[in-house]
Scaffold this motif. Structure first.
Motif, PDB file in Angstrom:
ATOM      1  N   VAL A 164       1.120  -1.514  -0.194  1.00 59.82           N
ATOM      2  CA  VAL A 164      -0.201   0.243  -0.173  1.00 59.82           C
ATOM      3  C   VAL A 164       1.335   1.336  -0.032  1.00 59.82           C
ATOM      4  CG1 VAL A 164      -1.598   1.279   1.409  1.00 59.82           C
ATOM      5  CG2 VAL A 164      -1.686  -0.890   0.970  1.00 59.82           C
ATOM      6  N   ASP A 165       0.366   2.558  -0.970  1.00 58.41           N
ATOM      7  CA  ASP A 165       1.392   3.720  -1.074  1.00 58.41           C
ATOM      8  C   ASP A 165       1.140   4.455   0.607  1.00 58.41           C
ATOM      9  OD1 ASP A 165       1.904   6.013  -1.817  1.00 58.41           O
ATOM     10  OD2 ASP A 165       3.298   5.460  -3.793  1.00 58.41           O
ATOM     11  N   ILE A 166       1.994   5.124   0.967  1.00 61.31           N
ATOM     12  CA  ILE A 166       1.632   5.664   2.235  1.00 61.31           C
ATOM     13  C   ILE A 166       2.464   7.256   2.054  1.00 61.31           C
ATOM     14  CG2 ILE A 166       0.802   4.081   3.798  1.00 61.31           C
ATOM     15  CD1 ILE A 166       3.291   3.883   5.292  1.00 61.31           C
ATOM     16  N   THR A 167       2.328   7.641   0.616  1.00 59.67           N
ATOM     17  CA  THR A 167       3.420   8.799   0.881  1.00 59.67           C
ATOM     18  C   THR A 167       3.012  10.078   1.140  1.00 59.67           C
ATOM     19  OG1 THR A 167       4.386   7.957  -2.006  1.00 59.67           O
ATOM     20  CG2 THR A 167       4.031  10.086  -1.283  1.00 59.67           C
ATOM     21  N   ASP A 168       1.049  10.213   1.326  1.00 56.63           N
ATOM     22  CA  ASP A 168       0.358  10.717   1.637  1.00 56.63           C
ATOM     23  C   ASP A 168       0.316  10.605   3.127  1.00 56.63           C
ATOM     24  OD1 ASP A 168      -1.312  11.865  -0.505  1.00 56.63           O
ATOM     25  OD2 ASP A 168      -1.374   9.748  -1.036  1.00 56.63           O
ATOM     26  N   PHE A 169       0.827  10.188   3.776  1.00 57.32           N
ATOM     27  CA  PHE A 169       1.225  10.168   6.232  1.00 57.32           C
ATOM     28  C   PHE A 169       2.539  10.875   5.588  1.00 57.32           C
ATOM     29  CE2 PHE A 169      -1.665   6.376   6.027  1.00 57.32           C
ATOM     30  CZ  PHE A 169      -2.868   6.808   5.828  1.00 57.32           C
ATOM     31  N   ALA A 170       3.277  10.299   4.811  1.00 58.43           N
ATOM     32  CA  ALA A 170       4.724  10.454   5.182  1.00 58.43           C
ATOM     33  C   ALA A 170       5.541  11.903   4.324  1.00 58.43           C
ATOM     34  CB  ALA A 170       5.645   9.659   5.421  1.00 58.43           C
ATOM     35  N   LEU A 171       4.896  12.705   3.308  1.00 60.32           N
ATOM     36  CA  LEU A 171       5.401  12.927   2.268  1.00 60.32           C
ATOM     37  C   LEU A 171       5.813  12.964   1.528  1.00 60.32           C
ATOM     38  CD1 LEU A 171       4.330  16.464   5.151  1.00 60.32           C
ATOM     39  CD2 LEU A 171       2.794  14.922   2.917  1.00 60.32           C
ATOM     40  N   HIS A 172       6.572  11.159   1.757  1.00 59.69           N
ATOM     41  CA  HIS A 172       7.767  11.218   1.383  1.00 59.69           C
ATOM     42  C   HIS A 172       7.513   9.894   0.814  1.00 59.69           C
ATOM     43  CE1 HIS A 172      11.840   9.732   0.798  1.00 59.69           C
ATOM     44  NE2 HIS A 172      11.534   8.499   1.322  1.00 59.69           N
ATOM     45  N   PRO A 173       8.453   9.233  -0.618  1.00 59.41           N
ATOM     46  CA  PRO A 173       7.447   7.630  -0.997  1.00 59.41           C
ATOM     47  C   PRO A 173       7.633   6.588  -0.154  1.00 59.41           C
ATOM     48  CG  PRO A 173       8.536   9.016  -2.440  1.00 59.41           C
ATOM     49  CD  PRO A 173       8.709   9.928  -1.668  1.00 59.41           C
ATOM     50  N   LEU A 174       6.458   6.011   0.708  1.00 59.14           N
ATOM     51  CA  LEU A 174       7.576   4.799   0.915  1.00 59.14           C
ATOM     52  C   LEU A 174       6.145   3.640   0.452  1.00 59.14           C
ATOM     53  CD1 LEU A 174       7.146   6.078   4.259  1.00 59.14           C
ATOM     54  CD2 LEU A 174       8.792   5.260   3.414  1.00 59.14           C
ATOM     55  N   SER A 175       6.038   2.705   0.457  1.00 56.00           N
ATOM     56  CA  SER A 175       5.399   1.328   1.010  1.00 56.00           C
ATOM     57  C   SER A 175       4.765   0.469   1.573  1.00 56.00           C
ATOM     58  CB  SER A 175       6.139   0.521  -0.810  1.00 56.00           C
ATOM     59  OG  SER A 175       5.137  -0.420  -1.146  1.00 56.00           O
ATOM     60  N   MET A 176       3.865   0.993   2.103  1.00 60.41           N
ATOM     61  CA  MET A 176       3.703  -0.479   3.099  1.00 60.41           C
ATOM     62  C   MET A 176       3.029  -1.892   3.397  1.00 60.41           C
ATOM     63  SD  MET A 176       1.061   0.648   6.754  1.00 60.41           S
ATOM     64  CE  MET A 176      -0.290   0.798   5.890  1.00 60.41           C
ATOM     65  N   THR A 177       4.024  -2.696   3.370  1.00 63.10           N
ATOM     66  CA  THR A 177       3.168  -4.134   3.299  1.00 63.10           C
ATOM     67  C   THR A 177       3.337  -4.998   4.505  1.00 63.10           C
ATOM     68  OG1 THR A 177       5.070  -4.347   1.398  1.00 63.10           O
ATOM     69  CG2 THR A 177       3.931  -6.747   2.027  1.00 63.10           C
ATOM     70  N   PRO A 178       1.911  -5.895   5.166  1.00 70.01           N
ATOM     71  CA  PRO A 178       2.213  -6.716   5.844  1.00 70.01           C
ATOM     72  C   PRO A 178       3.145  -7.913   6.467  1.00 70.01           C
ATOM     73  CG  PRO A 178       0.204  -6.202   4.211  1.00 70.01           C
ATOM     74  CD  PRO A 178       1.094  -5.968   3.932  1.00 70.01           C
ATOM     75  N   TYR A 179       3.022  -7.785   7.836  1.00 65.01           N
ATOM     76  CA  TYR A 179       4.904  -8.933   7.984  1.00 65.01           C
ATOM     77  C   TYR A 179       3.363 -10.233   7.609  1.00 65.01           C
ATOM     78  CZ  TYR A 179       7.984  -5.835   9.377  1.00 65.01           C
ATOM     79  OH  TYR A 179       8.931  -4.663   9.760  1.00 65.01           O
ATOM     80  N   SER A 180       4.498 -11.437   7.392  1.00 65.20           N
ATOM     81  CA  SER A 180       3.716 -12.538   6.580  1.00 65.20           C
ATOM     82  C   SER A 180       4.490 -13.516   7.608  1.00 65.20           C
ATOM     83  CB  SER A 180       4.051 -13.230   5.543  1.00 65.20           C
ATOM     84  OG  SER A 180       5.273 -12.799   5.237  1.00 65.20           O
ATOM     85  N   ALA A 181       3.959 -15.242   7.629  1.00 62.02           N
ATOM     86  CA  ALA A 181       4.678 -16.224   8.586  1.00 62.02           C
ATOM     87  C   ALA A 181       5.941 -15.784   7.994  1.00 62.02           C
ATOM     88  CB  ALA A 181       4.009 -17.289   8.527  1.00 62.02           C
ATOM     89  N   SER A 182       6.530 -15.869   6.640  1.00 58.99           N
ATOM     90  CA  SER A 182       7.717 -15.858   5.668  1.00 58.99           C
ATOM     91  C   SER A 182       8.408 -14.755   6.123  1.00 58.99           C
ATOM     92  CB  SER A 182       7.398 -16.536   4.570  1.00 58.99           C
ATOM     93  OG  SER A 182       7.199 -15.229   3.507  1.00 58.99           O
ATOM     94  N   PHE A 183       8.127 -14.113   6.823  1.00 55.92           N
ATOM     95  CA  PHE A 183       9.151 -12.328   6.854  1.00 55.92           C
ATOM     96  C   PHE A 183       7.934 -12.300   7.609  1.00 55.92           C
ATOM     97  CE2 PHE A 183       8.833  -7.863   6.140  1.00 55.92           C
ATOM     98  CZ  PHE A 183      11.064  -8.309   5.376  1.00 55.92           C
ATOM     99  N   SER A 184       8.956 -12.472   8.948  1.00 54.30           N
ATOM    100  CA  SER A 184       8.688 -11.607  10.458  1.00 54.30           C
ATOM    101  C   SER A 184       9.309 -10.734  10.596  1.00 54.30           C
ATOM    102  CB  SER A 184       9.149 -12.926  11.755  1.00 54.30           C
ATOM    103  OG  SER A 184      10.913 -13.249  11.371  1.00 54.30           O
ATOM    104  N   VAL A 185       8.281  -9.491  12.025  1.00 53.87           N
ATOM    105  CA  VAL A 185       9.207  -8.272  12.570  1.00 53.87           C
ATOM    106  C   VAL A 185      10.531  -8.476  12.967  1.00 53.87           C
ATOM    107  CG1 VAL A 185       8.816  -6.554  13.878  1.00 53.87           C
ATOM    108  CG2 VAL A 185       6.682  -7.827  12.745  1.00 53.87           C
ATOM    109  N   LYS A 186      11.629  -7.704  12.313  1.00 56.50           N
ATOM    110  CA  LYS A 186      12.629  -7.827  12.664  1.00 56.50           C
ATOM    111  C   LYS A 186      12.784  -6.855  14.135  1.00 56.50           C
ATOM    112  CE  LYS A 186      15.027  -7.851   7.659  1.00 56.50           C
ATOM    113  NZ  LYS A 186      15.259  -7.462   6.842  1.00 56.50           N
ATOM    114  N   LYS A 187      13.384  -6.879  15.198  1.00 54.64           N
ATOM    115  CA  LYS A 187      13.458  -6.338  16.212  1.00 54.64           C
ATOM    116  C   LYS A 187      14.845  -5.737  16.312  1.00 54.64           C
ATOM    117  CE  LYS A 187      12.804 -10.445  19.469  1.00 54.64           C
ATOM    118  NZ  LYS A 187      13.159 -11.682  20.390  1.00 54.64           N
ATOM    119  N   GLU A 188      15.214  -5.273  15.114  1.00 55.36           N
ATOM    120  CA  GLU A 188      16.520  -4.839  15.775  1.00 55.36           C
ATOM    121  C   GLU A 188      16.517  -3.509  14.251  1.00 55.36           C
ATOM    122  OE1 GLU A 188      17.345  -7.157  11.556  1.00 55.36           O
ATOM    123  OE2 GLU A 188      16.919  -7.123  13.983  1.00 55.36           O
TER     124      GLU A 188
END
Length: 251
Positions: A164-188
């Motif tokens: 999902v494009d969230i450029t309008d939230f951050a005033l910078h080109p950004l893409s938001m993607t859900p985390y999945s079972a194969s792509f877990s949250v990186k603690k760092e």
């Protein structure tokens, strides 16, 4: 898949209550192995399955309970209660009108409950008409941008695991993607809350980061993290939903 377990000792051994939240389907063989493991732990052990996938009802031994979507009036009431908190909405008639507009935007879209809580948490910080209109405008521009690029509402895109494009939230080109079972949250990985990002885009970390869209205030404080990547326009190339036509959208 999220698993919560609670155990208690009985004269028949250890009795388990296992609550599983499935984000995606699983094979019958994998389920049989897991089910066999739990039922061997003790007589009277139970498994509760929570999911948005109705086909998982095949694993149940009792009639499933289906929760229907909220009506517009129910969603409208919930959003006002969350947004105004202890304040009396009747003392803020202009904000009530804006809240109604938010509810109209949320109703009928997948993932509306999370969006309702996420936006309400932001609005509750500042009961100012200009502030609420600014947040509403950003949300509307974000929806229009994704409809123009992908031909689908952002909530629907997220439900299908699509960026999902969230450029309008951050005033910078950004893409938001859900985390999945194969792509877990990186603690760092640095993290930012949705409320902080939409109210002050300057808090955006350099490079990729985790966006906490919403975190429940009720234990166990379940959170909804998303992976955010810079250069959203690059990500759009080759990622248009099937059957949809890409259109140019200015930043």
């Amino acid at each position: 898949m999220r698993v919560a377990m609670k155990e208690s000792a009985t004269k028949f051994g250890v009795k388990m209550l296992v609550v599983i939240e499935f984000a995606f389907d699983v094979g019958d063989d994998e389920w049989k192995r897991f089910h066999s493991l739990v039922t061997r732990m003790g007589r009277g052990s139970k498994i509760i399955i929570v999911s948005r996938l109705q086909r998982l009802a095949r694993f149940g031994s009792v009639k499933p309970i289906f929760l229907s979507a909220m009506s517009y009036d129910e969603l409208r009431y919930l959003f006002k209660a969350l947004s105004f908190g202890s304040e009396d909405p009747t003392e803020h008639p202009q904000l009530v009108q804006i809240a109604d507009e938010f509810a109209k935007r949320f109703h009928g879209t997948e993932g509306s409950l999370v969006a309702t809580n996420a936006y309400a948490d932001v609005l509750r910080r500042n009961l100012d008409v200009k502030f609420w209109r600014c947040i509403l405008d950003k949300g509307m521009r974000m929806v229009k941008r994704n409809l123009a690029i992908y031909g689908m509402h952002p909530n629907t895109l997220m439900y299908h695991g699509h960026p999902v494009d969230i450029t309008d939230f951050a005033l910078h080109p950004l893409s938001m993607t859900p985390y999945s079972a194969s792509f877990s949250v990186k603690k760092e990985s640095p993290s930012v809350t949705f409320g902080d990002l939409i109210t002050d885009p300057s808090v955006r970390p350099k490079g990729d980061f985790t966006l906490i869209v919403w975190e429940s205030r009720i234990p166990p404080h379940k959170s909804f993290p998303k992976s955010v990547t810079s250069c959203a326009q690059v990500a759009h190339q080759g990622s248009v939903m099937p059957g949809r036509k890409r259109q140019g959208v200015p930043i």
